[in-house]
Design a protein around this motif. Structure first.
Motif, PDB file in Angstrom:
ATOM      1  N   GLY A 130       0.941  -0.944   0.056  1.00  0.00           N
ATOM      2  CA  GLY A 130      -0.283   0.002  -0.055  1.00  0.00           C
ATOM      3  C   GLY A 130       0.947   1.345   0.155  1.00  0.00           C
ATOM      4  O   GLY A 130       1.681   1.102  -0.246  1.00  0.00           O
ATOM      5  N   THR A 131       0.231   2.578   0.114  1.00  0.00           N
ATOM      6  CA  THR A 131       0.651   3.517  -0.174  1.00  0.00           C
ATOM      7  C   THR A 131       0.115   4.408   1.442  1.00  0.00           C
ATOM      8  O   THR A 131      -0.652   4.489   1.538  1.00  0.00           O
ATOM      9  N   LEU A 132       0.878   5.114   2.319  1.00  0.00           N
ATOM     10  CA  LEU A 132       1.438   5.248   3.195  1.00  0.00           C
ATOM     11  C   LEU A 132       1.708   6.965   3.746  1.00  0.00           C
ATOM     12  O   LEU A 132       2.432   7.284   3.089  1.00  0.00           O
ATOM     13  N   SER A 133      -0.017   7.734   4.021  1.00  0.00           N
ATOM     14  CA  SER A 133       0.520   9.122   4.590  1.00  0.00           C
ATOM     15  C   SER A 133       0.701   9.545   5.563  1.00  0.00           C
ATOM     16  O   SER A 133      -0.033   9.090   6.121  1.00  0.00           O
ATOM     17  N   ALA A 134       1.621   9.884   5.982  1.00  0.00           N
ATOM     18  CA  ALA A 134       1.689  10.075   7.549  1.00  0.00           C
ATOM     19  C   ALA A 134       2.890  11.155   8.471  1.00  0.00           C
ATOM     20  O   ALA A 134       3.585  11.325   7.596  1.00  0.00           O
ATOM     21  N   GLY A 135       2.602  11.214   9.552  1.00  0.00           N
ATOM     22  CA  GLY A 135       4.117  12.578   9.930  1.00  0.00           C
ATOM     23  C   GLY A 135       3.513  13.819  10.582  1.00  0.00           C
ATOM     24  O   GLY A 135       1.726  13.202  10.728  1.00  0.00           O
ATOM     25  N   PRO A 136       3.870  14.342  10.823  1.00  0.00           N
ATOM     26  CA  PRO A 136       3.433  15.444  11.277  1.00  0.00           C
ATOM     27  C   PRO A 136       2.205  16.371  10.436  1.00  0.00           C
ATOM     28  O   PRO A 136       2.792  16.291   9.583  1.00  0.00           O
ATOM     29  N   LEU A 137       1.363  16.445  11.302  1.00  0.00           N
ATOM     30  CA  LEU A 137      -0.124  17.221  10.238  1.00  0.00           C
ATOM     31  C   LEU A 137       0.113  18.275   9.519  1.00  0.00           C
ATOM     32  O   LEU A 137      -0.566  18.560   8.335  1.00  0.00           O
ATOM     33  N   ASP A 138       0.975  19.216  10.181  1.00  0.00           N
ATOM     34  CA  ASP A 138       1.280  20.268   8.933  1.00  0.00           C
ATOM     35  C   ASP A 138       2.537  19.897   7.603  1.00  0.00           C
ATOM     36  O   ASP A 138       2.781  20.995   6.887  1.00  0.00           O
ATOM     37  N   ALA A 139       3.037  18.537   8.012  1.00  0.00           N
ATOM     38  CA  ALA A 139       4.154  18.397   7.091  1.00  0.00           C
ATOM     39  C   ALA A 139       4.593  17.057   6.538  1.00  0.00           C
ATOM     40  O   ALA A 139       4.801  16.142   6.641  1.00  0.00           O
ATOM     41  N   PRO A 140       3.154  15.906   6.241  1.00  0.00           N
ATOM     42  CA  PRO A 140       2.967  15.025   5.960  1.00  0.00           C
ATOM     43  C   PRO A 140       3.773  14.167   4.801  1.00  0.00           C
ATOM     44  O   PRO A 140       4.612  14.863   3.732  1.00  0.00           O
ATOM     45  N   LEU A 141       4.022  13.143   5.480  1.00  0.00           N
ATOM     46  CA  LEU A 141       4.881  12.510   3.832  1.00  0.00           C
ATOM     47  C   LEU A 141       4.920  11.176   3.912  1.00  0.00           C
ATOM     48  O   LEU A 141       3.680  10.827   4.186  1.00  0.00           O
ATOM     49  N   LEU A 142       5.032  10.741   2.919  1.00  0.00           N
ATOM     50  CA  LEU A 142       4.495   9.962   2.054  1.00  0.00           C
ATOM     51  C   LEU A 142       5.748   8.689   1.487  1.00  0.00           C
ATOM     52  O   LEU A 142       6.824   9.066   1.238  1.00  0.00           O
ATOM     53  N   ALA A 143       5.075   7.231   1.237  1.00  0.00           N
ATOM     54  CA  ALA A 143       6.028   6.305   1.090  1.00  0.00           C
ATOM     55  C   ALA A 143       5.661   4.919   0.652  1.00  0.00           C
ATOM     56  O   ALA A 143       3.971   4.673   1.193  1.00  0.00           O
TER      57      ALA A 143
END
Length: 179
Positions: A130-143
């Motif tokens: 799958g593809t996950l967007s995660a991290g700080p609400l103001d700067a999410p990361l994608l993998a």
């Protein structure tokens, strides 16, 4: 929705013991964690099944990893949030740092916002499917598959499965010792 497998009375006893060891009143911990006093009281008595966000907010204010309230390794359980399902696989302690390793699942299209952990806590995720967007609400990361994400999670942060495939990943949370 059950968010913690296992005995809620044991989780509650652990929260109460940690709160009392720190000399914090029920009202004060509820205020610091941003949860209702009745919610915290119900958690401590085992009459309420807390949300994952409540457990993280309370343990952050107590300055302990969430595993401290879930129980000893033989009692590890699966916790569920709005979107994230995480099973604690291992707890590591090394030179004043505690690590929790989870198997994580986020259903397709699901999103979750989590409260800040205490200062210095970091999260590290390796995505398997799958593809996950995660991290700080103001700067999410994608993998995507094989990708790796890391951030300081002492700020509000989120998780979202992007696309039509569920996300399967490992989550490592690093908790520095509080002096």
């Amino acid at each position: 929705m059950t968010v913690v497998d296992g005995d809620p009375h044991e989780v509650g006893r652990r929260v109460r013991r940690l709160r009392q060891e720190r000399g914090i009143s029920l009202s004060e911990l509820a205020r610091r964690a941003g949860v209702g006093k009745a919610t915290l009281s119900g958690l401590e008595t085992g009459t309420r099944n807390p949300t994952l966000d409540t457990l993280w907010a309370v343990t952050a204010q107590l300055g302990v990893p969430i595993a401290a309230v879930l129980g000893p390794p033989e009692d590890y359980v699966t916790v569920r949030g709005e979107a994230v399902e995480a099973t604690l696989l291992e707890l590591f302690e090394d030179a004043g740092v505690t690590y929790e390793l989870y198997r994580m699942r986020v259903p397709s299209g699901a999103t979750q916002t989590s409260p800040a952990h205490y200062e210095g806590v970091t999260e590290h995720i390796t995505v398997f499917t799958g593809t996950l967007s995660a991290g700080p609400l103001d700067a999410p990361l994608l993998a995507g598959p094989g990708g790796y994400l890391t951030w300081r999670s002492d700020v509000p942060h989120g998780y979202a499965a992007v696309g039509e495939q569920e996300v399967l990943a490992s989550l490592l949370i690093r908790y520095p010792a509080i002096s």
